[in-house]
Scaffold this motif. Structure first.
Motif, PDB file in Angstrom:
ATOM      1  N   GLU A  94       0.849  -1.264   0.098  1.00 30.29           N
ATOM      2  CA  GLU A  94       0.082  -0.074  -0.028  1.00 30.29           C
ATOM      3  C   GLU A  94       0.774   1.265   0.048  1.00 30.29           C
ATOM      4  OE1 GLU A  94      -3.072   0.078  -0.279  1.00 30.29           O
ATOM      5  OE2 GLU A  94      -3.809  -2.052  -0.199  1.00 30.29           O
ATOM      6  N   SER A 102      -1.040   4.912  -1.434  1.00 30.09           N
ATOM      7  CA  SER A 102      -2.197   5.095  -0.913  1.00 30.09           C
ATOM      8  C   SER A 102      -2.355   5.212   0.585  1.00 30.09           C
ATOM      9  CB  SER A 102      -2.958   3.712  -1.215  1.00 30.09           C
ATOM     10  OG  SER A 102      -2.496   2.626  -0.630  1.00 30.09           O
ATOM     11  N   GLY A 137      -6.229   4.857   1.198  1.00 27.78           N
ATOM     12  CA  GLY A 137      -7.264   5.273   0.299  1.00 27.78           C
ATOM     13  C   GLY A 137      -8.031   6.373   0.588  1.00 27.78           C
TER      14      GLY A 137
END
Length: 431
Positions: free
Chosen positions: A386, A391, A421
């Motif tokens: 990630e 993100s 996110g």
């Protein structure tokens, strides 16, 4: 037509009035009152319309009186209620009265030498020394039981329409006591008009009838609609049924601001007329502008600004707006770090959190913090993936594999906000 009544009508805040009210307001500066029963240590947004009516009344050159019901609060108004109110002990009630008096003094102009400066009164001051026998003899004999039973607030309870059969004698006397308030203010404060919500029509007209019979005088009534949302649902409560209070200790300015900001387009179009002092031309221009770009929510933002400033002041509004912008990603990490614990946790209400020792947060590898130490991500490999995918954010700012948290990153000295996110948040509480 009188300018005050015209103001109410274009704003959608007029329900009914007794014949002659318009003429009385045109004839002279008129004194009017609205009552507020002390059922808590703060008013909530359900009272804002009544406060607003008094403010408009004063702006149109008339004299407003805000009555805090230290006496009627001991009885409980049956209007619109499906059950008997729990009665308060005297010490609690007097505390509530004091709180409401302080609160109301913020919304009306009580200062200066103007003849129409506002007044605050408490009906306990004139009711406390009246014996039951004196009240029954001097007040009760002027109003028949048939007259009292014909009022909707009584009739609905007696027929079970309000969801319960019957009412106590205590509540039955409420309209007489409120009627006596009107008589007292008529005789001692030159009050000629009582205003209130449309559910108060019966109580108010009992007062005008008492004035006619007892003092051979003439007084008037004016009511405003009961406010609901555009879909007909109850106005002024959260989804969980909690009130939105005017006291910032009970409802923070941030939550208060969010309530108005989250209004639907239909509600915002109505509420901006109801709850702000903006003029007709400005409101109509705002509504048209909003229709061209509803996604920008200009109407809601202006509504939230005007009402929050009115109730809490400009400084609290600025804080609430900044907090709101944090949630929607329009501010900096510095803004986030500057929040206090209460507002931070309100903004991210419901976000999972975990307590982690300071030694396991500050200065350690970010992969370890995201996975083993906090449990936000399932594994080190997920954390690495990630991070490489750009993100992961800490305190709303993107980070990479070399990031380590330090003391200055902590929100109110104790929190770190992790994010994956746009919508997946996690709070680390440093202990």
């Amino acid at each position: 037509m009188n300018s005050f009544i015209e103001e109410l009508k274009w704003r959608g805040l007029f329900a009914d009035m007794m014949p002659g009210t318009d003429e009385q307001l045109n004839k002279e500066m008129t004194t009017a009152y609205i009552g507020f029963d002390p059922t808590a240590d703060s008013l909530h947004i359900g009272s804002l319309i009544q406060i607003k009516i008094l403010a408009h009344f004063q702006q149109h050159g008339h004299k407003p009186i805000a009555l805090v019901g230290g006496a009627t609060g001991m009885i409980g108004d049956p209007s619109g209620k499906s059950a008997e109110r729990n009665l308060l002990d005297e010490a609690t009630l007097l505390h509530y009265v004091d709180c409401l008096q302080n609160q109301l003094s913020r919304f009306l102009n009580f200062d200066g030498n103007e003849t129409n400066k506002a007044e605050l009164v408490n009906n306990y001051d004139w009711m406390k020394n009246i014996s039951f026998l004196d009240f029954a003899k001097n007040v009760g004999k002027n109003i028949t039981v048939n007259y009292m039973m014909a009022k909707d607030s009584v009739k609905k309870r007696l027929t079970g329409e309000a969801g319960v059969d019957g009412m106590s004698f205590t509540e039955f006397t409420y309209q007489l006591i409120q009627g006596y308030d009107f008589l007292h203010l008529y005789q001692n404060n030159n009050v000629r008009l009582q205003m209130g919500g449309s559910d108060q029509w019966g109580n108010i007209t009992t007062g005008t009838e008492l004035i006619r019979r007892k003092a051979q005088g003439e007084a008037f009534a004016l009511t405003v609609p009961l406010i609901t949302k555009a879909d007909g649902s109850k106005f002024g409560k959260s989804e969980s049924g909690e009130n939105y209070w005017l006291d910032k200790k009970k409802t923070s300015p941030y939550k208060f601001y969010q309530f108005w900001l989250n209004a639907t387009d239909d509600d915002a179009e109505r509420f901006i007329k109801f709850y702000t002092f903006l003029g007709k031309e400005e409101i109509e221009a705002l509504i048209e502008e909003h229709k061209t770009a509803p996604h920008e929510r200009k109407l809601q933002r202006k509504l939230a600004e005007e009402v929050t400033v009115w109730v809490h002041g400009r400084e609290e509004y600025e804080k609430a707006m900044k907090a709101s912008e944090i949630l929607f990603g329009k501010s900096t990490a510095e803004d986030l770090v500057s929040l206090d614990e209460e507002i931070f946790l309100e903004i991210f209400d419901g976000v999972p959190q975990k307590e982690v020792a300071k030694a396991d947060v500050l200065g350690i590898n970010i992969v370890d913090l995201l996975s083993e130490k906090s449990g936000f991500l399932k594994s080190k490999s997920e954390a690495t993936r990630e991070l490489k995918g750009n993100s992961i954010s800490v305190n709303k700012e993107k980070i990479n594999e070399v990031y380590t948290a330090n003391e200055t990153d902590l929100i109110d000295g104790k929190f770190l906000l992790l994010q994956k996110g746009k919508k997946s948040y996690f709070i680390v509480k440093v202990i």
